[in-house]
Design an enzyme around this catalytic site. Structure first.
Site, mmCIF file in Angstrom:
data_model
loop_
_atom_site.group_PDB
_atom_site.id
_atom_site.type_symbol
_atom_site.label_atom_id
_atom_site.label_comp_id
_atom_site.label_asym_id
_atom_site.label_seq_id
_atom_site.Cartn_x
_atom_site.Cartn_y
_atom_site.Cartn_z
ATOM 1 N N LYS A 117 0.818 -1.243 -0.091
ATOM 2 C CA LYS A 117 0.164 0.061 0.116
ATOM 3 C C LYS A 117 0.926 1.333 -0.087
ATOM 4 O O LYS A 117 0.497 2.351 -0.373
ATOM 5 C CB LYS A 117 -0.749 -0.002 1.360
ATOM 6 C CG LYS A 117 -0.174 -0.092 2.404
ATOM 7 C CD LYS A 117 -0.855 -1.424 3.058
ATOM 8 C CE LYS A 117 0.437 -2.084 3.684
ATOM 9 N NZ LYS A 117 0.244 -3.560 3.692
ATOM 10 N N GLY A 131 -6.180 -7.079 3.938
ATOM 11 C CA GLY A 131 -5.766 -8.591 3.652
ATOM 12 C C GLY A 131 -6.569 -9.236 3.108
ATOM 13 O O GLY A 131 -6.793 -9.349 1.705
ATOM 14 N N ILE A 171 -9.851 -9.690 2.800
ATOM 15 C CA ILE A 171 -10.986 -9.069 2.257
ATOM 16 C C ILE A 171 -11.120 -8.538 0.920
ATOM 17 O O ILE A 171 -10.259 -7.760 0.627
ATOM 18 C CB ILE A 171 -11.612 -7.898 3.331
ATOM 19 C CG1 ILE A 171 -11.729 -8.171 4.829
ATOM 20 C CG2 ILE A 171 -12.937 -7.397 3.060
ATOM 21 C CD1 ILE A 171 -11.805 -7.260 5.878
ATOM 22 N N GLY A 177 3.775 -10.535 19.105
ATOM 23 C CA GLY A 177 3.748 -10.620 17.708
ATOM 24 C C GLY A 177 2.856 -10.031 16.963
ATOM 25 O O GLY A 177 2.603 -9.931 15.681
ATOM 26 N N LYS A 201 -3.687 3.000 2.916
ATOM 27 C CA LYS A 201 -4.879 2.111 2.688
ATOM 28 C C LYS A 201 -6.086 2.969 2.177
ATOM 29 O O LYS A 201 -6.705 2.634 1.339
ATOM 30 C CB LYS A 201 -5.164 1.274 3.893
ATOM 31 C CG LYS A 201 -4.312 0.158 4.113
ATOM 32 C CD LYS A 201 -4.473 -0.802 5.194
ATOM 33 C CE LYS A 201 -3.511 -1.693 5.507
ATOM 34 N NZ LYS A 201 -3.474 -2.264 6.894
#
Ligand code: HSE
Length: 437
Positions: free
Chosen positions: A108, A137, A139, A190, A208
């Site tokens: 992006k 991601g 979607i 993480g 985005k």
């Protein structure tokens, strides 16, 4: 039986998503071949680090450090750029496009900062750039905007587009923990990067938002036009007060377009508890799109991670392969070419309700002084909440939810209140309330 047509795939960047793509092609290659009537064949994977175990089986003969060489191979038809950033990623993506090879990317930042050039080079070379994995991601929001909703004028898009921020906000609310504690916890687990600023300060969401807005409004959206505020240092107290008043704080990408222009911003905003976006918790993403024909549509899923992002990348690979078989680009990218000059709204003219948290002197008449200033700026008060002061405290938190007001008026009123002697002892916290109207 005739051999099924093969489409050669090069993967640049063997990180988490690169490994997910290799894995998905191996796992569902037969299913894809059945669906597409052609076979996506991995010709090579390029990365400077070939030593780290990516936890995925790959023929060592496919690994190379020479990305440019891989792109140039005649048996490579489509190039997947998963390097990230705007250095080698941009260079190699442009090399592939100049060779007339479609490029699939999840990048992006590359699109938001250099989208105009990349799309121009793709067009000049009669090829295409596909970027489903760059937003949301797994979607399929890019496909929804480009194809599924192409009959609509897009009125608005509201997105929760950063899993790290949504995880932090969700955890702060559920566990009543401060921002720094949750961030450290997320880093240890993480869920957040060691250097979290790209996510936490809102820049990832801004990239985005720029990509979505450019698709929605057929224009290049320069990052400079995207107003960005992130969630760094958001106070647990505001999350709790907002909850008391029926709201949840979310980092929203806000994209709205009307006769007066387009607004693209990223900011923490209060979302009513009953709204669907308030229910999007943890690392999940969601995008609400409103079109003038279809009305409201909502998309939800994992916005990051190896498998979800690979799902989007491989879908683009399938598209690119089908387009190649059909003899070129199935659709052009008119969506990113300006249909008309786009006017960006004057931020001062944007109207919204606001959440205000004052640290107010605990003396009779103080609230009246504040209300007088708000009233003078034609800012109505929808609700007020004050808890009893802690013993001996000279200042108390007072929460005011305002009626709709122009941002210019709100800023002027708050400056006036800050200048009143003995009324507040620190800057007032202010967040937009998003009513989705
Ligand atoms: N870092 C992003 C997130 C995922 O936390 O959602 C990649 O866009």
């Amino acid at each position: 039986m005739a051999k099924m047509k093969e489409v050669g795939v090069a993967v640049l960047g063997f990180g988490t998503v690169g490994a997910g793509v290799v894995d998905t092609l191996a796992k569902n290659g037969d299913l894809l071949a059945e669906r597409l009537g052609l076979r996506l064949v991995l010709r090579g994977v390029a990365d400077l680090d070939l030593a780290t175990d990516r936890g995925v089986a790959v023929d060592p003969a496919l690994l190379t450090t020479d990305g440019a060489g891989l792109i140039a191979r005649p048996d490579v038809d489509v190039v997947v750029e998963l390097i990230g950033g705007t250095g080698a990623a941009k260079d190699l993506a442009l090399q592939a496009l100049r060779r007339g090879k479609p490029v699939v990317t999840a990048n992006k930042k590359l699109l938001a900062e250099h989208g105009e050039e990349i799309h121009r080079v793709a067009e000049e070379n009669q090829t295409e750039i596909l970027f489903e994995a760059s937003v949301g991601g797994g979607i399929p929001i890019i496909k929804a905007l480009r194809e599924g909703l192409c009959a609509n004028r897009i009125e608005s898009i509201y997105g929760i587009l950063n899993g790290t921020c949504n995880y932090v906000l969700t955890r702060m609310e559920e566990a009543h923990l401060p921002f720094e504690t949750v961030l450290r916890e997320a880093q240890a687990a993480g869920f957040a990067e060691a250097d979290p600023s790209l996510d936490i300060d809102g820049h990832d969401t801004a990239h985005k938002a720029a990509v979505l807005a450019s698709l929605a409004y057929g224009c290049n959206v320069p990052l400079a036009k995207v107003r960005v505020a992130g969630i760094r240092g958001i106070a647990a107290a505001d999350i709790a007060y907002a909850a008391d008043m029926g709201y949840r704080i979310k980092l929203l990408a806000l994209i709205e377009g009307g006769a007066d222009g387009v607004e693209v911003s990223v900011q923490p905003a209060l979302v009513p508890h009953h709204h669907q976006l308030a229910a999007v918790g943890g690392v999940f993403n969601a995008v609400l799109v409103r079109g003038d024909v279809v009305g409201t549509t909502l998309y939800y899923g994992r916005g990051a991670g190896r498998a979800a992002t690979a799902s989007a990348v491989v879908a683009d690979l399938a598209d690119a392969a089908l387009n190649l078989r059909a003899g070129g680009r199935r659709r052009d990218l008119s969506a990113v070419r300006a249909r008309a000059p786009v006017v960006f709204r004057d931020p001062g003219e944007i109207v919204a309700r606001h959440y205000l948290r004052f640290s107010m002197r605990d003396l009779p008449g103080t609230l009246a002084k504040v209300a007088t200033v708000l009233g003078a700026h034609r800012i109505g008060i929808d609700s007020v909440m004050q808890k009893e002061a802690a013993k001996g405290a000279a200042y108390v938190p007072v929460i005011i939810v305002t009626g709709p007001a122009k941002e210019r008026e709100m800023a002027a009123a708050l400056a006036e209140i800050a200048a009143l002697a003995g009324v507040t002892d620190r800057p007032t916290v202010t967040y937009r309330i998003e009513d989705f109207e």
